[in-house]
Design an enzyme around this catalytic site. Sequence first.
Site, PDB file in Angstrom:
ATOM      1  N   ASP A 125       0.991  -1.171   0.141  1.00 56.30           N
ATOM      2  CA  ASP A 125       0.146   0.015  -0.111  1.00 56.30           C
ATOM      3  C   ASP A 125       0.910   1.170  -0.059  1.00 56.30           C
ATOM      4  O   ASP A 125       1.257   1.438   0.931  1.00 56.30           O
ATOM      5  CB  ASP A 125      -0.906  -0.013   1.336  1.00 56.30           C
ATOM      6  N   GLU A 158      -2.042  -1.664  -5.653  1.00 59.27           N
ATOM      7  CA  GLU A 158      -3.114  -0.995  -6.050  1.00 59.27           C
ATOM      8  C   GLU A 158      -2.679  -0.204  -7.337  1.00 59.27           C
ATOM      9  O   GLU A 158      -1.732   0.318  -7.439  1.00 59.27           O
ATOM     10  CB  GLU A 158      -3.746  -0.008  -5.060  1.00 59.27           C
ATOM     11  N   ASP A 215      -2.386   0.927   7.123  1.00 60.16           N
ATOM     12  CA  ASP A 215      -1.506   0.815   5.700  1.00 60.16           C
ATOM     13  C   ASP A 215      -1.318  -0.576   5.666  1.00 60.16           C
ATOM     14  O   ASP A 215      -1.307  -1.165   4.423  1.00 60.16           O
ATOM     15  CB  ASP A 215      -0.499   1.551   5.949  1.00 60.16           C
TER      16      ASP A 215
END
Length: 161
Positions: A7, A67, A139
């Site tokens: 992340d 992501e 996170d």
Amino acid sequence: MQVLGIDPSLRSTGYAILEGDRNRQRVIEYGVIKTPAKEPLDNSLAQIADSLEKIINRYMPDVMSIEDIFVAKNSKVALNLGHVRGVVIQTCTRLGIPVTQYSATRIKETVAGYGRADKEQIQHMVMRTLSLEKKPPKDASDAMAAALTHFFWSDTFEVHR
């Protein structure tokens, strides 16, 4: 299979190493790579790359899951996120770790069943899915969610080298 979930963030990049397959996953390690708020961009990026390289060398994961890019409201935040993603992807590629990218919606749908789930919902579902007793940092939870998504979608991913 070992999956490194990331992340990315300039000040707190979450990471997680998960091991398993589509049916069963377990956490090997998770945490947050923190950089000081007043640290210059180049120093922060170097620190993230160095920390990530140590994690990769310790575990040699089979693949990294992150992501995919998205549109941010704040352009400075978006640019910094782009820098961090670039450093993460380049570090993994340089060390021979294939890179997979999933949309935020896909990650949230996979883990929480809802594409607009918030960080607390993701954190809760990651804890349940991985049978964690202790609440991980948000996170790191997001990194675990990225890794979990790879376990469930790995037969449809595109590897970027």
